[in-house]
Design a protein around this motif. Structure first.
Motif, mmCIF file in Angstrom:
data_model
loop_
_atom_site.group_PDB
_atom_site.id
_atom_site.type_symbol
_atom_site.label_atom_id
_atom_site.label_comp_id
_atom_site.label_asym_id
_atom_site.label_seq_id
_atom_site.Cartn_x
_atom_site.Cartn_y
_atom_site.Cartn_z
ATOM 1 N N UNK A 35 47.653 21.924 24.422
ATOM 2 C CA UNK A 35 48.291 22.551 25.596
ATOM 3 C C UNK A 35 49.795 22.275 25.634
ATOM 4 N N UNK A 36 50.241 20.983 25.552
ATOM 5 C CA UNK A 36 51.704 20.783 25.575
ATOM 6 C C UNK A 36 52.406 21.402 24.367
ATOM 7 N N UNK A 37 51.757 21.320 23.181
ATOM 8 C CA UNK A 37 52.406 21.884 21.982
ATOM 9 C C UNK A 37 52.647 23.384 22.167
ATOM 10 N N UNK A 38 51.614 24.097 22.596
ATOM 11 C CA UNK A 38 51.753 25.541 22.791
ATOM 12 C C UNK A 38 52.740 25.859 23.912
ATOM 13 N N UNK A 39 52.727 25.037 24.956
ATOM 14 C CA UNK A 39 53.674 25.271 26.065
ATOM 15 C C UNK A 39 55.104 25.126 25.549
ATOM 16 N N UNK A 40 55.342 24.019 24.800
ATOM 17 C CA UNK A 40 56.697 23.785 24.285
ATOM 18 C C UNK A 40 57.116 24.901 23.331
ATOM 19 N N UNK A 41 56.170 25.288 22.450
ATOM 20 C CA UNK A 41 56.489 26.361 21.494
ATOM 21 C C UNK A 41 56.808 27.670 22.212
ATOM 22 N N UNK A 42 56.001 27.966 23.243
ATOM 23 C CA UNK A 42 56.199 29.228 23.974
ATOM 24 C C UNK A 42 57.547 29.251 24.677
ATOM 25 N N UNK A 43 57.915 28.107 25.252
ATOM 26 C CA UNK A 43 59.118 28.085 26.076
ATOM 27 C C UNK A 43 60.386 27.892 25.254
ATOM 28 N N UNK A 44 60.270 27.152 24.149
ATOM 29 C CA UNK A 44 61.509 26.750 23.466
ATOM 30 C C UNK A 44 61.699 27.314 22.057
ATOM 31 N N UNK A 45 60.776 28.155 21.577
ATOM 32 C CA UNK A 45 61.040 28.776 20.268
ATOM 33 C C UNK A 45 62.229 29.730 20.425
ATOM 34 N N UNK A 60 63.634 32.162 18.770
ATOM 35 C CA UNK A 60 63.584 33.602 18.471
ATOM 36 C C UNK A 60 62.692 34.389 19.438
ATOM 37 N N UNK A 61 61.928 33.707 20.248
ATOM 38 C CA UNK A 61 60.955 34.398 21.121
ATOM 39 C C UNK A 61 61.633 35.237 22.201
ATOM 40 N N UNK A 62 61.100 36.440 22.403
ATOM 41 C CA UNK A 62 61.568 37.253 23.532
ATOM 42 C C UNK A 62 60.784 36.835 24.775
ATOM 43 N N UNK A 63 61.144 37.450 25.888
ATOM 44 C CA UNK A 63 60.459 37.105 27.145
ATOM 45 C C UNK A 63 58.966 37.462 27.072
ATOM 46 N N UNK A 64 58.677 38.623 26.449
ATOM 47 C CA UNK A 64 57.281 39.078 26.323
ATOM 48 C C UNK A 64 56.489 38.075 25.468
ATOM 49 N N UNK A 65 57.114 37.611 24.377
ATOM 50 C CA UNK A 65 56.427 36.650 23.503
ATOM 51 C C UNK A 65 56.191 35.314 24.232
ATOM 52 N N UNK A 66 57.178 34.918 25.026
ATOM 53 C CA UNK A 66 56.995 33.678 25.793
ATOM 54 C C UNK A 66 55.814 33.849 26.775
ATOM 55 N N UNK A 67 55.773 35.041 27.373
ATOM 56 C CA UNK A 67 54.649 35.352 28.278
ATOM 57 C C UNK A 67 53.323 35.258 27.542
ATOM 58 N N UNK A 68 53.315 35.787 26.293
ATOM 59 C CA UNK A 68 52.103 35.709 25.466
ATOM 60 C C UNK A 68 51.690 34.257 25.219
ATOM 61 N N UNK A 69 52.715 33.436 24.918
ATOM 62 C CA UNK A 69 52.446 32.000 24.688
ATOM 63 C C UNK A 69 51.835 31.363 25.921
ATOM 64 N N UNK A 70 52.371 31.720 27.092
ATOM 65 C CA UNK A 70 51.856 31.146 28.348
ATOM 66 C C UNK A 70 50.395 31.582 28.562
ATOM 67 N N UNK A 71 50.094 32.827 28.202
ATOM 68 C CA UNK A 71 48.705 33.302 28.348
ATOM 69 C C UNK A 71 47.754 32.470 27.466
ATOM 70 N N UNK A 72 48.207 32.175 26.238
ATOM 71 C CA UNK A 72 47.386 31.337 25.338
ATOM 72 C C UNK A 72 47.163 29.967 25.975
ATOM 73 N N UNK A 73 48.255 29.409 26.532
ATOM 74 C CA UNK A 73 48.145 28.090 27.176
ATOM 75 C C UNK A 73 47.163 28.153 28.357
ATOM 76 N N UNK A 74 47.276 29.244 29.145
ATOM 77 C CA UNK A 74 46.357 29.380 30.297
ATOM 78 C C UNK A 74 44.898 29.451 29.818
ATOM 79 N N UNK A 75 44.692 30.157 28.692
ATOM 80 C CA UNK A 75 43.347 30.234 28.110
ATOM 81 C C UNK A 75 42.832 28.857 27.733
ATOM 82 N N UNK A 76 43.710 28.050 27.097
ATOM 83 C CA UNK A 76 43.321 26.679 26.718
ATOM 84 C C UNK A 76 42.989 25.840 27.956
ATOM 85 N N UNK A 77 43.846 25.990 28.990
ATOM 86 C CA UNK A 77 43.614 25.217 30.222
ATOM 87 C C UNK A 77 42.257 25.597 30.828
ATOM 88 N N UNK A 78 41.984 26.923 30.829
ATOM 89 C CA UNK A 78 40.705 27.382 31.395
ATOM 90 C C UNK A 78 39.536 26.784 30.619
#
Lengths: 173, 174
Positions: free
Chosen positions: A30-40, A42-60
């Motif tokens: 969860x923290x690894x994916x969160x950090x990757x989503x927020x701080x990569x 090259x990521x655009x806003x949509x990609x960051x959103x995608x990363x957050x969705x993956x994190x939410x899936x893991x949390x669920x």
């Protein structure tokens, strides 16, 4: 008796290790994916959103796993028989709130992974790859649902029905 | 400060006969009875951390033994047989409400066991607690029903057994 106690203690330790192992795996991911989503960078806003969705899936999945463990640990044979039977029925019923939640979590991860790659969606190769993933994921999900249903029907439904019959008989006036 | 293992050992040592008796009621063969007892012990171990002393230890043990036996017998409910090693006078209690010295005759023992085996698994569970000489209040607390409800159920079971035995007696007379 000593052998039995040793076996029980070993089983307790095995369960604790298993639960801890799975929890640690999620708590690292969860923290690894969160950090990757927020701080990569090259990521655009949509990609960051995608990363957050993956994190939410893991949390669920973590929450669902914890609930399942709690349910498993709360099986108490020292309850009055009527209560024990009601709990058994609840435990083995087919439609539980966890079921749609697990499906939603799987779809969140799927959607998240798609969004991460969506920037390249115009690239025919990437598009084909994404469609390939969906083509595998959806049948896999379907097969999982069919196997789960068959498993419930063969293993859990008889226990559910048995508990229901006993409870009905006890509650009969 | 006692460890879980020490508490478990003490509870099992104090209640071993009780546990074995209940398991024997539900299991026709020694091997089944031993398996059932093992399962009861496993469930005592699992439930030990939750025991707060709200109920008497005997009630707590009976709940675990009966619930485990119901789950165990439930797996093969059609094959479940109720084995009664009780003496004839004790069995007499099942068909005699005022607990006077009603004694079954030898030939009635088999008939009684057959009749008990016709009962549902729930009725067998209630019978097993009656054979343990438990008062209605404790049976109600173990099963989770009200005391009057338990009394009514026991009355019906005894009535069924009494009628069946009477029929057998009439057939013998003929």
């Amino acid at each position: 008796m000593n052998q039995l106690i040793q076996k029980l203690q070993k089983e307790d330790r095995r369960m604790t290790r298993l639960i801890r192992g799975v929890k640690i795996m999620y708590l690292i991911l969860i923290p690894i994916y969160t950090l990757l989503s927020l701080f990569t960078p090259d990521f655009t806003l949509v990609q960051r959103g995608g990363g957050i969705l993956v994190v939410l899936g893991f949390i669920a999945f973590t929450v669902l796993f914890q609930r399942r463990i709690n349910e498993f640990n709360s099986v108490d044979y020292a309850l009055p028989t009527t209560q024990m039977l009601s709990q058994t029925m609840k435990r083995y019923k087919f439609w539980k709130p966890e079921l749609p939640c697990a499906l939603l979590a799987a779809l969140l991860i799927d959607a998240g992974l798609c969004l991460i790659h969506v920037e390249n969606f115009t690239d025919p190769q990437i598009r084909a790859k994404l469609l390939d993933i969906q083509g595998t994921m959806l049948p896999a999900l379907l097969i999982g649902i069919v196997i789960g249903t068959a498993w419930w029907y063969l293993k859990h439904k008889p226990l559910h029905d048995q508990a229901q019959t006993m409870l009905n008989e006890l509650m009969q006036e | 400060m006692t460890t879980k293992e020490e508490r478990f050992n003490k509870i099992v040592a104090d209640n071993e006969k009780r546990i074995r008796r209940i398991c024997r009621y539900y299991a026709p063969f020694e091997q089944d009875s031993d398996d059932m007892c093992q399962e009861v012990l496993v469930n005592i171990w699992k439930s030990l951390d939750n025991f707060r002393g709200d109920a008497a230890i005997s009630t707590w043990i009976y709940r675990i033994a009966v619930n485990t036996s119901l789950s165990f017998a439930g797996r093969s409910v059609k094959q479940a047989r109720f084995r009664v090693d009780a003496d004839l006078q004790q069995l007499g209690k099942l068909i005699d409400d005022d607990k006077s010295d009603y004694e079954l005759r030898e030939w009635q023992l088999d008939a009684m066991q057959t009749q008990i085996n016709q009962l549902s698994i729930i009725d067998k569970a209630l019978i097993s607690l009656v054979l343990e000489d438990l008062p209605g209040k404790e049976i109600a607390s173990i099963i989770g029903l009200t005391e009057p409800n338990v009394r009514v159920k026991l009355h019906r079971i005894k009535e069924t057994l009494r009628q069946s035995l009477q029929q057998q007696l009439n057939q013998q007379d003929l």
